[in-house]
Design a protein around this motif. Structure first.
Motif, mmCIF file in Angstrom:
data_model
loop_
_atom_site.group_PDB
_atom_site.id
_atom_site.type_symbol
_atom_site.label_atom_id
_atom_site.label_comp_id
_atom_site.label_asym_id
_atom_site.label_seq_id
_atom_site.Cartn_x
_atom_site.Cartn_y
_atom_site.Cartn_z
ATOM 1 N N THR A 39 -2.318 -7.279 -1.892
ATOM 2 C CA THR A 39 -3.063 -6.373 -2.413
ATOM 3 C C THR A 39 -2.384 -5.834 -3.717
ATOM 4 O O THR A 39 -3.268 -5.528 -4.872
ATOM 5 C CB THR A 39 -3.346 -5.159 -1.492
ATOM 6 O OG1 THR A 39 -3.608 -5.734 -0.199
ATOM 7 C CG2 THR A 39 -4.297 -4.375 -1.832
ATOM 8 N N THR A 42 -3.094 -7.977 -6.359
ATOM 9 C CA THR A 42 -4.341 -8.230 -7.099
ATOM 10 C C THR A 42 -4.608 -6.852 -7.793
ATOM 11 O O THR A 42 -5.137 -6.871 -8.783
ATOM 12 C CB THR A 42 -5.419 -8.091 -5.860
ATOM 13 O OG1 THR A 42 -4.990 -8.869 -4.750
ATOM 14 C CG2 THR A 42 -6.791 -8.250 -6.418
ATOM 15 N N LEU A 153 -6.616 -10.647 2.781
ATOM 16 C CA LEU A 153 -6.868 -10.645 1.508
ATOM 17 C C LEU A 153 -8.068 -10.940 0.958
ATOM 18 O O LEU A 153 -8.909 -10.574 0.000
ATOM 19 C CB LEU A 153 -5.898 -11.559 0.797
ATOM 20 C CG LEU A 153 -4.572 -10.863 0.544
ATOM 21 C CD1 LEU A 153 -3.414 -11.790 0.196
ATOM 22 C CD2 LEU A 153 -4.277 -9.614 -0.025
ATOM 23 N N ILE A 156 -9.948 -7.596 1.156
ATOM 24 C CA ILE A 156 -9.547 -6.492 0.324
ATOM 25 C C ILE A 156 -9.802 -7.038 -1.140
ATOM 26 O O ILE A 156 -10.262 -6.264 -1.654
ATOM 27 C CB ILE A 156 -8.048 -6.368 0.919
ATOM 28 C CG1 ILE A 156 -7.939 -5.931 2.160
ATOM 29 C CG2 ILE A 156 -7.362 -5.185 0.007
ATOM 30 C CD1 ILE A 156 -6.350 -5.767 2.758
ATOM 31 N N ALA A 157 -9.153 -8.242 -1.631
ATOM 32 C CA ALA A 157 -9.067 -8.393 -2.941
ATOM 33 C C ALA A 157 -10.606 -8.425 -3.554
ATOM 34 O O ALA A 157 -10.769 -7.732 -4.535
ATOM 35 C CB ALA A 157 -8.386 -9.496 -3.318
#
Lengths: 574, 549
Positions: A39, A42, A153, A156-157
């Motif tokens: 994260t 990113t 991810l 999230i990303a």
């Protein structure tokens, strides 16, 4: 007993999915730390491109001088340096977790093997079990080190990137948001189609795929039939056939990743055109009029990054399928090896330290014991035995009457179906010599050491002399370090049996079980084995299944398992 | 690995070029999409501002717009074609590898083959063959594409800004070569070791499990396991080191690329200030770099399996060593066979008394012995599958030493039924005529009648096309035995060796089959090996009897 069995049955309902979950939970700290690093990475990526766009805006549009923008340049540089560092950290953490998890799984398989009866281990070929322990566990690596963090991810990303884009221009964000759920939808549709084609050709593909190995496995037979050339052409044709069938499935399967590619490309293209037209002033509705080079450029560069985590996830997707397949197999091994109610066999904790000199009282007592491998098919005899130290019992009977079963029962590898069996002292170490002796591909020294860990080299040489192997086996130059087994020299059945006896002489357990120790042996080997047994007999209990009259002649008592003998109970007291 | 690379190039040359073409088209489309988009929005932004300031400027929006759409589409399509095309090549390549391997294996003697055709060896073979996939998809296409892409981008850039093009290409080419070399240098040895350890684990686990019978009762299971556990610790450490090295190379490469990106960003901004290039061109160059990175960034990952592949290649290459060809004598029709065996460890009887046997053409010899008395060894010696050393006697056919007769020449004269049956995965008909030409269906049915399988076969769902073996119908041990017998009946040998011909077949059935077979057998020399005195032998077949008990 029944209740306990049931609970075992319930726990075996554990699925491969739960298995993977259970083990990932054990390393959740590392795994979540990996997600966190991803994260951060990113975020740095976001900062990097937003800063870059900001620089372009100020330099090109606001005509600022590069010298006045040191601050932004430093931010850009720092994020460019930091981003791969955090990716590295993510890889480090997730790989560490994966190594630990696989280590745990392997150790629990070893423990499972240790606690199961050798009889139930025999149900699978040792090679297949080795494949499970090695390749199948290894195939879970990418699931834990790549797929697991990525599945987090992948949520999230894109969310992070989307919120930044939305802040710049909600219409672009909306466009991406709409395309995002379409991707899995299309992938599922294509995947279903691929699965259908896959099933349609599944049998023919399996046959074609198996062909090569089948023929290689039977190559000796093929040579005897002088069919090498015919089979060579067959392999050629089949490989071509296999390729055609596989390509049919691949053509569809690859479509699903093409869907992703397509959306990525289209999103970049349509955003570029939308932004370009807006900046030109050709679009004047919605948020378009507020777009600048800064926001436009940032959106354009971030758009592919929005799809990247999804593309990674898709690339790792088959890791999940592989891991699930292996996990399903392992669940069967780890839980179901217990299913045999007879296998109440925990390893004796004491490592045998009995020496030749140590006099330990031993007694074996069987009362009305019925044996057999399953409750459904008990063997006809009721066996009564009482043997004291320094005696030898011989067991005879045609094959299939339970000689080996009785030895397995005495060794604790299968429980008696009825009656009472006691060996005093409890958990006394037992030396068990099955019909086919066990030889490691290793030195003579290590072969002896495996079952006599405390023996010295001098003792070994002494014992090898006793069984007449010193001259036959030991190479003059390498002595005990001579290699034997498959990779060394081939051993005859008699030599293998004498090695087994040598191990017992080096580490004599108070109770010794022997299954046909002299069958198929040459006269010389027989002579050595019988004299070794005479030595052992002096202080221990020997129970021998055999037909050899020479061996029977040194026994003190005799148990006949012939079917004619079932009328009365078998009773032997020594 | 050289051998396999050569084979790859020789067999797939044309496809290799086309595969590279499609992959290159994909890469170019991807980079162009980014470059054009970047250029486009910067150009529109500046023109838009100029227009709003009242400066007359015109920008054609439609040509770059369609360009963007074109590249978006061509990227997707060429990527799809490239994947399909190159996977097809891989499958062709694996077929070539298999054939080459098969060819080399057939050159080995049966003794060598038997020494290794167990399931262990087979699964290793599969694993190693699969590992050769990497040759094309990891070691050939990605570096070639990277170099070609860099070349094309350099040419393009040099029209606009020559110095940038020069530095760009020199930096990327050197960086790329260095990172591939570094990856191989740092990981090849470890990943070779990794593959070796995996291999050794197999041996250790199998030994451990085979020893369970003896280890468990005496309480030494855990102690014996310890070696594996220790090895596992080493293995984990090795893997961590290997992983760390791969990740570090990637980190170095990424950082290097990012620093270069920073330098390019600063330089293009500077160049715009100096009016060397336009703003749109500046953004285009940055986008070009992003696009190129996407292609070359995965190089360390691709080359990290080098050691593993070279392990597999080495293992497979050892199989390709053919035996030195020997000069053999041509065998005339059989007249007599002389067998002398003494002191052979696997035939216990010969330790006491030498075995000497002389067989004339057309004779029937019966060899009897319990299991373990060396019956199968005897058959193997006679077939030349195991060789007799001079110290243990010799076998002479028409006064020629069996070892001087070409195996294929010998197998032509002899039909041998070994103890274990081989049912090939294939149809019933195939199983009977494997390796034979010009066999009529009537012959097949008549052979099936002889072994009393006619009724069974005619009632099968697909008759002679019924699939046997893995993924097919299961036959009982007795049926398998009879299928193998029928296979022999379709051949025309001079000598027939039957090792336990009727194991798993009941006595009345055995009698009937033997009765049916007798006319075929009567023209041949016969050696029959059994546990006990065979009851099915006819009076005229009661020739010489040798007891191995």
């Amino acid at each position: 007993m029944f209740k306990k069995n049931k609970s075992v049955g319930e726990s075996s309902a554990l699925t491969g999915k739960q298995f993977l979950k259970r083990y990932s939970k054990k390393q959740s700290f590392l795994l979540y730390a990996a997600v966190l690093s991803g994260t951060v990475s990113t975020l740095l990526l976001l900062i990097q491109w937003v800063t870059f766009s900001y620089l372009a805006q100020t330099l090109f549009i606001e005509k600022a001088q590069l010298n006045d923008l040191y601050g932004s340049l430093i931010v850009l540089f720092t994020s460019l340096i930091g981003q791969p560092l955090f990716t590295r950290l993510q890889v480090h953490l997730s790989q560490k977790a994966s190594v630990r998890i696989r280590n745990d799984i392997r150790l629990s398989i070893l423990a499972k093997w240790r606690n199961s009866s050798p009889l139930s281990l025999k149900k699978h070929s040792a090679g297949a079990s080795a494949t499970q322990w090695i390749e199948e566990v290894e195939s879970m690596d990418s699931y834990f080190s790549r797929y697991w963090p990525q599945q987090n991810l992948a949520v999230i990303a894109p969310m992070l990137i989307l919120s930044v884009i939305a802040w710049f221009d909600w219409l672009s964000a909306l466009l991406l948001l709409i395309s995002a759920p379409l991707i899995p939808l299309f992938m599922i549709l294509v995947g279903m189609g691929a699965e259908k084609v896959n099933q349609k050709y599944s049998l023919i593909r399996q046959r074609l795929a198996g062909h090569f190995l089948d023929r290689v496995a039977n190559l000796d037979y093929i040579k005897l039939l002088r069919a090498e050339n015919a089979i060579y052409n067959e392999v050629k044709e089949n490989s071509a056939g296999y390729r055609k069938v596989v390509m049919k499935t691949l053509k569809l399967a690859f479509l699903s990743s093409t869907v992703l590619e397509f959306f990525t490309s289209v999103a970049i293209a349509s955003l570029a055109i939308y932004i370009g037209f807006s900046l030109y002033g050709a679009i004047d509705w919605g948020p378009a009029s507020e777009l600048t080079l800064f926001s436009g450029l940032a959106i354009l560069i971030l758009a592919p990054e929005f799809f990247q985590p999804l593309r990674n996830l898709a690339a790792f997707y088959h890791d999940r399928a592989t891991a699930l397949g292996s996990a399903n197999n392992l669940v069967l091994l780890l839980d179901n090896a217990l299913d045999d109610e007879n296998n109440n066999t925990n390893e004796k904790h004491t490592v045998s330290t009995v020496t030749l000199e140590a006099k330990q009282h031993i007694e074996v007592n069987l009362q009305n014991v019925v044996i057999g491998y399953s409750r459904q098919s008990p063997l006809p005899h009721k066996i009564n035995i009482n043997i004291q130290q320094a005696h030898m019992l011989s067991i005879t009977g045609p094959s299939g009457t339970g000689k080996s079963t009785l030895l397995n029962t005495l060794a604790g590898y299968t429980a008696p179906l009825a009656g009472r069996m006691s060996i005093y002292p409890q958990a006394a170490p037992i030396a068990y010599l099955p019909q086919r002796g066990w030889i490691k591909n290793d030195t003579v020294f290590n072969n002896l050491k495996a079952l006599a860990p405390n023996a010295t080299r001098a003792q070994m040489l002494d014992v090898l002399c006793t069984v007449g192997l010193d001259k036959e086996l030991l190479d003059k130059h390498t002595g005990l370090d001579t290699l034997i087994g498959e990779h060394g020299q081939g051993l005859s059945g008699g030599q293998i049996q004498r090695i087994s006896i040598a191990r017992v002489l080096l580490n004599p357990a108070p109770l010794i079980l022997l299954d046909e120790p002299t069958s198929k042996l040459d006269v010389l080997s027989k002579k050595y084995i019988i004299s070794a047994l005479k030595i052992l007999k002096k202080e221990r209990i020997l129970i021998v299944a055999s037909h050899d009259p020479l061996l029977l002649s040194i026994a003190d008592a005799h148990l006949d398992l012939s079917p004619i003998n079932t009328e009365g109970n078998n009773e032997v007291l020594v | 690995m050289k051998y396999w690379f050569k084979l790859l190039y020789k067999s797939q040359q044309k496809r290799l070029f086309l595969g590279v073409f499609w992959a290159l088209l994909t890469a170019i489309s991807g980079v162009s999409l980014l470059m054009l988009s970047g250029w486009f929005i910067t150009a529109t932004a500046l023109t838009g501002i100029a227009i709003s300031l009242g400066i007359a400027s015109i920008l054609n929006l439609y040509i770059p717009g369609s360009g963007i759409r074109f590249f978006a589409l061509s990227r997707t399509i060429s990527r799809y074609i490239e994947r399909i095309y190159n996977h097809d090549t891989i499958l062709r390549l694996i077929a070539v590898f298999r054939l080459s391997l098969f060819n080399n294996l057939t050159k080995q003697s049966i003794e060598q083959l038997r020494a290794r055709t167990d399931s262990e060896w087979l699964s290793k073979l599969t694993v190693n063959l699969d590992a050769l996939d990497s040759l094309l998809l990891r070691y050939i296409i990605p570096p070639i594409i990277s170099v070609l892409l860099i070349f094309l981008l350099t040419v393009f850039t040099s029209f606009i800004w020559f110095e940038l093009a020069l530095y760009f290409s020199v930096f990327l080419l050197i960086g790329m070569t260095a990172v591939i070399a570094l990856t191989i240098k740092l990981t090849a040895e470890l990943s070779y070791k990794y593959a070796t350890m995996m291999d050794e684990f197999r041996q250790k686990i199998i030994e451990h499990l085979n020893g369970a019978f003896e280890l468990k009762s005496i309480g030494l299971m855990q102690q014996h396991e310890q070696k594996i556990v220790n090895e596992l610790t080493l293995f984990n450490r090795l893997q961590e080191t290997l992983n760390a090295r791969i990740a570090n190379v990637q980190l170095i490469f990424d950082s290097m690329l990012n620093i270069a990106l920073f330098i390019v960003v600063v330089s293009v901004f500077f160049a715009v200030n100096e009016q060397l290039i336009s703003e749109a061109q500046a953004i285009m160059f940055v986008m070009m770099l992003i696009g190129a990175y996407e292609v070359i960034q995965s190089l360390p990952n691709h080359f990290s399996t080098w050691g593993h592949t070279s392990f597999a290649a080495t293992k497979l290459t050892t199989l390709t060593h053919a035996n030195a060809s020997k000069k053999y004598q041509e065998l005339k029709p059989l007249s007599d066979i002389q067998i002398d065996i003494h002191n052979h460890i696997k035939i216990p009887k010969s330790l006491d008394t030498p075995l000497s046997l002389s067989i004339k053409h057309g004779q029937c010899v019966s060899i009897i012995g319990r299991s373990g008395t060396g019956k199968s060894t005897f058959a193997n010696l006679l077939m030349g599958i195991e060789s007799v050393t001079a110290a243990h006697g010799g076998i002479y056919v028409n006064q020629l030493n069996l070892q001087d007769i070409a195996p294929n020449n010998w197998y032509e004269k002899v039909s041998y039924l070994p103890q274990n049956d081989a049912i090939f995965s294939g149809t019933l008909g195939y199983n009977l005529i494997v390796g034979l030409d010009n066999i009529s269906e009537a012959d097949i049915w008549s052979a099936l009648k002889t072994v009393e399988l006619y009724e069974w076969a005619i009632n099968l769902p697909d008759g002679l096309n019924y699939w046997l073996g893995e993924t097919g119908g299961v036959v009982s041990g007795g049926q398998a035995r009879r299928i193998c017998l029928a296979r022999l009946l379709l051949r025309h040998p001079e000598l027939v060796i039957l090792d336990e011909p009727f194991s798993n077949v009941d006595e009345t059935m055995a009698m009937r089959i033997w009765e049916n077979m007798t006319p075929w057998l009567d023209t041949k020399t016969l050696i029959i090996l059994t546990h006990e005195q065979p009851l099915f032998l006819k009076a005229h077949q009661q020739g010489v009897t040798v007891k191995l008990d």
